[in-house]
Design a protein around this motif. Structure first.
Motif, PDB file in Angstrom:
ATOM      1  N   ALA A  23       0.838  -1.212   0.000  1.00 40.28           N
ATOM      2  CA  ALA A  23       0.000   0.000   0.000  1.00 40.28           C
ATOM      3  C   ALA A  23       0.867   1.255   0.000  1.00 40.28           C
ATOM      4  O   ALA A  23       0.602   2.195  -0.762  1.00 40.28           O
ATOM      5  CB  ALA A  23      -0.933  -0.012   1.204  1.00 40.28           C
ATOM      6  N   ASN A  24       1.897   1.274   0.817  1.00 43.17           N
ATOM      7  CA  ASN A  24       2.781   2.439   0.872  1.00 43.17           C
ATOM      8  C   ASN A  24       3.509   2.658  -0.446  1.00 43.17           C
ATOM      9  O   ASN A  24       3.602   3.796  -0.929  1.00 43.17           O
ATOM     10  CB  ASN A  24       3.798   2.288   2.007  1.00 43.17           C
ATOM     11  CG  ASN A  24       3.166   2.427   3.373  1.00 43.17           C
ATOM     12  OD1 ASN A  24       2.110   3.047   3.531  1.00 43.17           O
ATOM     13  ND2 ASN A  24       3.790   1.830   4.373  1.00 43.17           N
ATOM     14  N   LYS A  25       4.017   1.590  -1.038  1.00 42.04           N
ATOM     15  CA  LYS A  25       4.776   1.713  -2.282  1.00 42.04           C
ATOM     16  C   LYS A  25       3.896   2.085  -3.472  1.00 42.04           C
ATOM     17  O   LYS A  25       4.348   2.743  -4.402  1.00 42.04           O
ATOM     18  CB  LYS A  25       5.554   0.442  -2.556  1.00 42.04           C
ATOM     19  CG  LYS A  25       6.697   0.260  -1.561  1.00 42.04           C
ATOM     20  CD  LYS A  25       7.446  -1.018  -1.780  1.00 42.04           C
ATOM     21  CE  LYS A  25       8.542  -1.145  -0.722  1.00 42.04           C
ATOM     22  NZ  LYS A  25       9.186  -2.436  -0.731  1.00 42.04           N
ATOM     23  N   LEU A  26       2.638   1.645  -3.447  1.00 39.02           N
ATOM     24  CA  LEU A  26       1.731   1.953  -4.560  1.00 39.02           C
ATOM     25  C   LEU A  26       0.833   3.147  -4.260  1.00 39.02           C
ATOM     26  O   LEU A  26      -0.036   3.483  -5.070  1.00 39.02           O
ATOM     27  CB  LEU A  26       0.879   0.721  -4.901  1.00 39.02           C
ATOM     28  CG  LEU A  26       1.649  -0.511  -5.393  1.00 39.02           C
ATOM     29  CD1 LEU A  26       0.693  -1.653  -5.695  1.00 39.02           C
ATOM     30  CD2 LEU A  26       2.488  -0.174  -6.618  1.00 39.02           C
ATOM     31  N   ASP A  27       1.047   3.760  -3.096  1.00 40.26           N
ATOM     32  CA  ASP A  27       0.267   4.932  -2.676  1.00 40.26           C
ATOM     33  C   ASP A  27      -1.231   4.640  -2.755  1.00 40.26           C
ATOM     34  O   ASP A  27      -1.997   5.339  -3.420  1.00 40.26           O
ATOM     35  CB  ASP A  27       0.636   6.155  -3.519  1.00 40.26           C
ATOM     36  CG  ASP A  27       0.108   7.447  -2.895  1.00 40.26           C
ATOM     37  OD1 ASP A  27       0.009   7.509  -1.654  1.00 40.26           O
ATOM     38  OD2 ASP A  27      -0.206   8.383  -3.665  1.00 40.26           O
ATOM     39  N   ALA A  28      -1.616   3.562  -2.090  1.00 40.00           N
ATOM     40  CA  ALA A  28      -3.021   3.140  -2.095  1.00 40.00           C
ATOM     41  C   ALA A  28      -3.396   2.705  -0.683  1.00 40.00           C
ATOM     42  O   ALA A  28      -2.540   2.331   0.110  1.00 40.00           O
ATOM     43  CB  ALA A  28      -3.198   1.971  -3.056  1.00 40.00           C
TER      44      ALA A  28
END
Length: 98
Positions: A68-73
């Motif tokens: 989630a953090n890496k894909l900004d989701a």
């Protein structure tokens, strides 16, 4: 080849060790590789770009939070994507096997 494989008290002969059928037959190996490639193709065709990104990171062992953090989701979006991936994979693999 008829000598003891381990020690004098053991009745297992070297020949018995060599005759072990633990090695997979080459045809089985090829068949499995072809099946896995088919599964990969079926899954790849059915996933969205976002789902492919999630799957790639999930398969590397990343947690939902890291993905989630890496894909900004949101984490919930990652969870939903993984559930969709599972459903699509099962549905499309079963369809391919028919």
């Amino acid at each position: 080849l008829n000598t003891s494989a381990y020690d004098d008290e053991d009745n297992t002969e070297l020949l018995d060790v060599f005759n072990n059928n633990a090695v997979e037959h080459p045809l089985d190996t090829i068949t499995k590789k072809e099946y896995y490639k088919t599964v990969e193709n079926v899954i790849d065709k059915s996933l969205s770009n976002f789902e492919k990104q999630v799957l790639a990171r999930f398969m590397k062992g990343e947690s939902y939070i890291d993905i989630a953090n890496k894909l900004d989701a949101p984490v919930k979006s990652i969870d939903n994507a993984i559930q969709r991936i599972r459903k699509k994979a099962i549905k499309n693999i079963l369809k391919e096997d028919e």
